[in-house]
Design a protein around this motif. Structure first.
Motif, short mmCIF file in Angstrom:
data_model
loop_
_atom_site.label_atom_id
_atom_site.label_comp_id
_atom_site.label_asym_id
_atom_site.label_seq_id
_atom_site.Cartn_x
_atom_site.Cartn_y
_atom_site.Cartn_z
N VAL A 12 15.15 18.49 9.70
CA VAL A 12 15.99 17.45 8.88
C VAL A 12 15.24 15.97 9.55
CG1 VAL A 12 17.98 15.95 8.46
CG2 VAL A 12 17.96 18.48 8.12
N LEU A 13 15.35 15.92 10.68
CA LEU A 13 14.70 14.86 11.17
C LEU A 13 13.25 14.45 10.85
CD1 LEU A 13 16.35 14.60 14.91
CD2 LEU A 13 16.84 13.19 12.92
N TRP A 14 12.27 15.56 10.87
CA TRP A 14 11.04 15.45 10.57
C TRP A 14 10.96 15.03 9.23
CZ3 TRP A 14 6.62 14.51 12.41
CH2 TRP A 14 5.39 14.87 11.69
N ASN A 15 11.63 15.67 8.24
CA ASN A 15 11.74 15.25 6.67
C ASN A 15 12.31 13.87 6.49
OD1 ASN A 15 10.67 17.21 5.04
ND2 ASN A 15 11.47 18.25 6.50
N VAL A 16 13.04 13.43 7.41
CA VAL A 16 13.70 11.77 6.96
C VAL A 16 12.43 10.88 7.27
CG1 VAL A 16 15.24 10.18 8.07
CG2 VAL A 16 16.10 12.35 7.51
N ILE A 17 11.59 11.11 8.26
CA ILE A 17 10.51 10.44 8.63
C ILE A 17 9.51 10.43 7.66
CG2 ILE A 17 8.52 10.27 10.30
CD1 ILE A 17 10.54 11.16 12.63
N GLY A 18 9.24 11.64 7.07
CA GLY A 18 8.29 11.92 5.97
C GLY A 18 9.06 11.25 4.82
N LEU A 19 10.03 11.13 4.54
CA LEU A 19 10.49 10.69 3.37
C LEU A 19 10.35 9.16 3.08
CD1 LEU A 19 12.20 11.09 0.57
CD2 LEU A 19 14.29 10.50 1.85
N VAL A 20 10.64 8.34 4.38
CA VAL A 20 10.57 7.38 4.38
C VAL A 20 9.11 6.88 4.43
CG1 VAL A 20 10.56 4.98 6.13
CG2 VAL A 20 12.38 6.75 5.67
N SER A 21 8.02 7.56 5.01
CA SER A 21 6.74 7.10 4.94
C SER A 21 6.19 7.40 3.62
CB SER A 21 5.98 7.88 5.98
OG SER A 21 5.99 9.16 5.98
N MET A 22 6.31 8.55 3.00
CA MET A 22 6.10 9.02 1.68
C MET A 22 6.25 8.00 0.44
SD MET A 22 3.61 11.10 1.89
CE MET A 22 3.42 11.65 -0.02
N THR A 23 7.63 7.63 0.73
CA THR A 23 8.24 6.47 -0.35
C THR A 23 7.08 5.19 -0.09
OG1 THR A 23 10.17 7.23 0.01
CG2 THR A 23 10.05 5.09 -0.80
N ALA A 24 6.96 4.82 1.00
CA ALA A 24 6.19 3.51 1.26
C ALA A 24 4.67 3.82 0.70
CB ALA A 24 5.80 3.22 2.82
N VAL A 25 4.05 4.98 0.95
CA VAL A 25 2.87 5.29 0.38
C VAL A 25 2.96 5.32 -1.17
CG1 VAL A 25 0.94 7.14 0.23
CG2 VAL A 25 2.02 6.56 2.63
N GLY A 26 4.12 6.14 -1.60
CA GLY A 26 3.99 6.27 -3.21
C GLY A 26 4.15 4.98 -3.70
N PHE A 27 5.12 4.01 -3.08
CA PHE A 27 5.18 2.63 -3.73
C PHE A 27 3.74 1.98 -3.61
CE2 PHE A 27 5.85 -1.83 -2.92
CZ PHE A 27 6.56 -2.09 -4.02
N LEU A 28 3.23 1.92 -2.64
CA LEU A 28 1.76 1.32 -2.76
C LEU A 28 1.01 1.86 -3.43
CD1 LEU A 28 1.45 0.93 1.24
CD2 LEU A 28 1.94 -0.87 -0.32
N ALA A 29 0.86 3.11 -3.89
CA ALA A 29 0.05 3.76 -4.91
C ALA A 29 0.12 3.57 -6.06
CB ALA A 29 -0.09 5.32 -4.51
N THR A 30 1.41 3.49 -6.44
CA THR A 30 2.16 3.20 -7.87
C THR A 30 2.53 1.81 -8.23
OG1 THR A 30 4.39 4.34 -7.49
CG2 THR A 30 2.85 5.71 -7.95
N GLY A 31 3.07 1.19 -7.05
CA GLY A 31 3.55 -0.26 -7.55
C GLY A 31 5.11 0.06 -8.05
N SER A 32 5.52 1.40 -8.09
CA SER A 32 6.86 1.68 -8.70
C SER A 32 7.89 2.48 -7.53
CB SER A 32 6.83 2.54 -9.74
OG SER A 32 8.32 2.89 -10.04
N LEU A 33 8.91 1.70 -7.08
CA LEU A 33 9.57 2.23 -6.27
C LEU A 33 10.27 3.53 -6.67
CD1 LEU A 33 10.86 1.88 -3.41
CD2 LEU A 33 12.68 0.68 -4.19
N ARG A 34 10.63 3.50 -7.90
CA ARG A 34 11.08 4.79 -8.51
C ARG A 34 10.11 5.95 -8.53
NH1 ARG A 34 14.71 5.57 -13.92
NH2 ARG A 34 14.29 7.92 -14.02
N ALA A 35 9.06 5.76 -8.83
CA ALA A 35 8.03 6.69 -8.82
C ALA A 35 7.52 7.16 -7.40
CB ALA A 35 6.53 6.54 -9.66
N GLY A 36 7.61 6.29 -6.38
CA GLY A 36 7.13 6.57 -5.13
C GLY A 36 8.25 7.33 -4.40
N GLY A 37 9.36 6.94 -4.76
CA GLY A 37 10.67 7.60 -4.38
C GLY A 37 10.88 9.15 -4.78
#
Length: 68
Positions: A12-37
């Motif tokens: 769970v802890l590892w995945n919380v870290i991954g969720l936050v970092s992947m949301t940031a990467v997804g947002f940077l890649a797509t420009g959309s918080l929804r798509a990144g999330g």
């Protein structure tokens, strides 16, 4: 041997870290918080399940362990 509870907390802890970092990467890649999330959420679920299975398999493998 590691308990199931410990494996679960670690996953769970590892995945919380991954969720936050992947949301940031997804947002940077797509420009959309929804798509990144959404991308991050899918990745987190897959990663969580995979990590739990991986940890449980390795907890049963005795190779490389030292016995005290």
């Amino acid at each position: 041997m590691e308990t199931r509870g410990r494996s679960l907390v670690k996953a769970v802890l590892w995945n919380v870290i991954g969720l936050v970092s992947m949301t940031a990467v997804g947002f940077l890649a797509t420009g959309s918080l929804r798509a990144g999330g959404l991308t991050a959420a899918i990745n987190t679920v897959l990663g969580f399940v995979t990590y739990l299975i991986y940890e449980r398999v390795w907890s049963r493998i005795t190779w490389g362990r030292r016995h005290a």
